[in-house]
Design an enzyme around this catalytic site. Structure first.
Site, PDB file in Angstrom:
ATOM      1  N   LYS A 169      -0.823   8.644   4.230  1.00  0.00           N
ATOM      2  CA  LYS A 169      -0.124   7.244   4.626  1.00  0.00           C
ATOM      3  C   LYS A 169      -0.389   6.179   3.993  1.00  0.00           C
ATOM      4  O   LYS A 169       0.112   5.624   3.386  1.00  0.00           O
ATOM      5  CB  LYS A 169      -0.071   7.373   6.051  1.00  0.00           C
ATOM      6  CG  LYS A 169       1.037   6.208   6.623  1.00  0.00           C
ATOM      7  CD  LYS A 169       0.461   4.854   6.716  1.00  0.00           C
ATOM      8  CE  LYS A 169       1.613   3.896   7.154  1.00  0.00           C
ATOM      9  NZ  LYS A 169       1.099   2.368   7.321  1.00  0.00           N
ATOM     10  N   ASP A 200      13.506   6.613  -5.066  1.00  0.00           N
ATOM     11  CA  ASP A 200      14.025   6.947  -3.746  1.00  0.00           C
ATOM     12  C   ASP A 200      12.649   7.425  -3.103  1.00  0.00           C
ATOM     13  O   ASP A 200      12.066   8.507  -3.440  1.00  0.00           O
ATOM     14  CB  ASP A 200      14.919   8.236  -4.052  1.00  0.00           C
ATOM     15  CG  ASP A 200      15.193   8.915  -2.885  1.00  0.00           C
ATOM     16  OD1 ASP A 200      14.749   8.682  -2.026  1.00  0.00           O
ATOM     17  OD2 ASP A 200      16.135   9.829  -3.032  1.00  0.00           O
ATOM     18  N   GLU A 221       4.320  -4.494   5.390  1.00  0.00           N
ATOM     19  CA  GLU A 221       2.834  -4.160   6.455  1.00  0.00           C
ATOM     20  C   GLU A 221       1.730  -5.109   5.737  1.00  0.00           C
ATOM     21  O   GLU A 221       1.624  -5.206   4.311  1.00  0.00           O
ATOM     22  CB  GLU A 221       2.567  -2.634   6.172  1.00  0.00           C
ATOM     23  CG  GLU A 221       1.066  -2.571   6.866  1.00  0.00           C
ATOM     24  CD  GLU A 221       0.624  -1.154   7.058  1.00  0.00           C
ATOM     25  OE1 GLU A 221       1.620  -0.204   6.865  1.00  0.00           O
ATOM     26  OE2 GLU A 221      -0.707  -1.048   7.243  1.00  0.00           O
ATOM     27  N   HIS A 267      -7.353  -6.537   8.483  1.00  0.00           N
ATOM     28  CA  HIS A 267      -5.977  -6.731   9.132  1.00  0.00           C
ATOM     29  C   HIS A 267      -5.829  -8.051   9.851  1.00  0.00           C
ATOM     30  O   HIS A 267      -4.798  -8.433  10.143  1.00  0.00           O
ATOM     31  CB  HIS A 267      -5.852  -5.256  10.240  1.00  0.00           C
ATOM     32  CG  HIS A 267      -4.999  -4.249   9.195  1.00  0.00           C
ATOM     33  ND1 HIS A 267      -4.654  -2.904   9.970  1.00  0.00           N
ATOM     34  CD2 HIS A 267      -4.904  -4.017   7.964  1.00  0.00           C
ATOM     35  CE1 HIS A 267      -4.512  -2.255   8.835  1.00  0.00           C
ATOM     36  NE2 HIS A 267      -4.463  -2.796   7.653  1.00  0.00           N
TER      37      HIS A 267
END
Ligand code: MEV
Length: 442
Positions: free
Chosen positions: A280, A296, A84, A393
């Site tokens: 998130k 992991d 991202e 962004h």
């Protein structure tokens, strides 16, 4: 379509050919594309192939670095694997911001990992409870061949608890076992011990004179670690005087910025819809380091989200507060990590990441990962309550579109200026480039 039998036995080239022919429109191109990502060194490729099954190729992800992390007084450049855009840039900018304000401080609040032996037993629960001290001794003794090495390293089995679920599910009990696994994640160790416990429990009950013949029998349902490790916990924090936040944003002074920031975090504490996005953002940073170090990420995410919902409602994992003249921002993150074993040493880039991180212990790695999560969260919330997230962004988005449209360096530079105060969209960028081309031809 019929089943593909014996697929796993075919060579890699055969698998690629078969899949290309059966599932793609241009098999020759598929073959070229997939094989173009094979490692040039056949030995390295076979190491990577060994991690999984039926491998056709390698899926490339960017491997980046967020420098300037000051964590507990030590400097780190943090490797991050993430697809991202803006994430590494945001972590780097937050790391730099906090570097001059004392850096990140961390505290390991616990390192216990957990496993469960789930079983059905139809006797009276008091009888089982009475046998527990003797059972515990037996289980520890029978698992000694598995635990001896870990004990030498300072780890091993910590506690064994009997939990009675019979009120919710007939005959269902579990042994909840806590472990210290030192620098390894310990999944194989924990699962092996639990499976041994299953066999030992059967033998132990079968040998008890005080039990009836039906009570001598037990059905082992399953033995597996729990990914929820609330006592394998690290706190990462930053703090500074409110005045030191004066340059955090152009429109607000330090006090105003801190108040708005804390409100945004409180919203994530009370509203699960916002908490999900907020967390998130934390995992954008956490997962990137977890991947880069061969840990992991599914386990880490599962644990963190369970922790975020521990009081019955999903909430923010981070918290912020103004105490007197000080701004405090912190994150409590359960993290069961390995700094040795598993992929950490096998994957050449995971091993390199750990080297770049100065070969941390599992505890140090917990501190680094949690600090990166906090940095990421700080950067995201800071953007959200000041400029908005799209500004940063969009610059990355613009670059991606320009690359996709194969713009040359001069056009890229012109596009950056042109779109600095305009909305970026694929069609707007394409039209801009076409205009530039037409002008240069005129
Ligand atoms: C985007 O990947 C992450 C953010 O949505 C996190 C947040 O909203 O806090 C920006």
């Amino acid at each position: 379509m019929s089943l593909l039998s014996g697929f796993h036995q075919k060579t890699k080239t055969e698998k690629v050919r078969l899949i290309a022919e059966l599932y793609t429109q241009a098999p020759a191109e598929t073959l070229t594309t997939l094989s173009s990502f094979w490692h040039a060194d056949a030995d390295q490729q076979s190491v990577i192939d060994g991690f999984s099954e039926n491998t056709l190729s390698n899926f490339i992800m960017p491997y980046g670095i967020a420098p300037n992390f000051l964590i507990d007084g030590r400097e780190y450049a943090v490797p991050m694997v993430i697809e991202e855009s803006s994430v590494v840039a945001a972590a780097s900018s937050a790391a730099k911001f906090w570097h001059s304000r004392g850096g990140f401080k961390t505290q390991i609040l616990g390192t216990s990992k957990l496993g469960q032996l789930h079983f059905s037993w139809s006797g009276q629960s008091e009888k089982l409870r009475a046998l527990l001290p003797k059972l515990e001794q037996y289980l520890r003794h029978e698992a000694q061949h598995l635990t001896a090495n870990m004990e030498k390293r300072g780890g091993g089995i910590q506690t064994i608890e009997l939990i009675d679920f019979t009120a919710q599910e007939p005959d269902y009990y579990q042994l909840r076992v806590s472990f210290e696994t030192c620098d390894s994640m310990g999944a194989n160790f924990i699962n092996s011990v639990l499976e041994e416990f299953g066999r030992s429990l059967e033998q132990f009950l079968a040998a008890q004179e005080s039990l009836s013949s039906s009570e001598k029998k037990v059905e082992i349902i399953m033995a597996i670690l729990s990914n929820y490790t609330p006592d394998c916990l690290v706190r990462a924090s930053v703090n500074c005087h409110l005045k030191e936040l004066n340059d955090a944003c152009i429109n607000l002074d330090g006090q105003g910025f801190a108040e708005k920031f804390c409100k945004a975090v409180r919203i994530a504490e009370l509203d699960p819809y916002r908490a999900s996005t907020h967390n998130k953002g934390i995992y954008n940073g956490v997962d990137a380091v977890i991947l880069a170090t061969g840990n992991d990420f599914r386990a880490v995410e599962a644990c963190g989200h369970t922790h975020a919902a521990r009081d019955g409602q999903y909430r923010s994992l981070s918290h912020a507060e103004i105490r007197g003249e000080e701004f405090h921002f912190w994150l409590d993150l359960p993290l069961a990590l390995g700094a040795v074993g598993g992929l950490t040493g096998l994957h050449p880039l995971a091993a390199m990441s750990l080297e770049i991180l100065k070969k941390p212990s599992a505890r140090e790695l917990m501190s680094i990962v949690a600090s990166t999560g906090l940095a990421q969260n700080f950067a995201a919330v800071r953007s959200l309550v000041t400029t908005g997230i799209q500004k940063g962004h969009m610059k990355m988005h613009l670059m991606n579109i320009l690359i996709h449209l194969q713009a040359d360096e001069r056009s890229k530079a012109q596009a950056l200026v042109y779109f600095s105060d305009r909305v970026v969209s694929f069609s707007a960028v394409r039209e801009f480039l076409e205009r530039l081309k037409a002008e240069s031809l005129a």
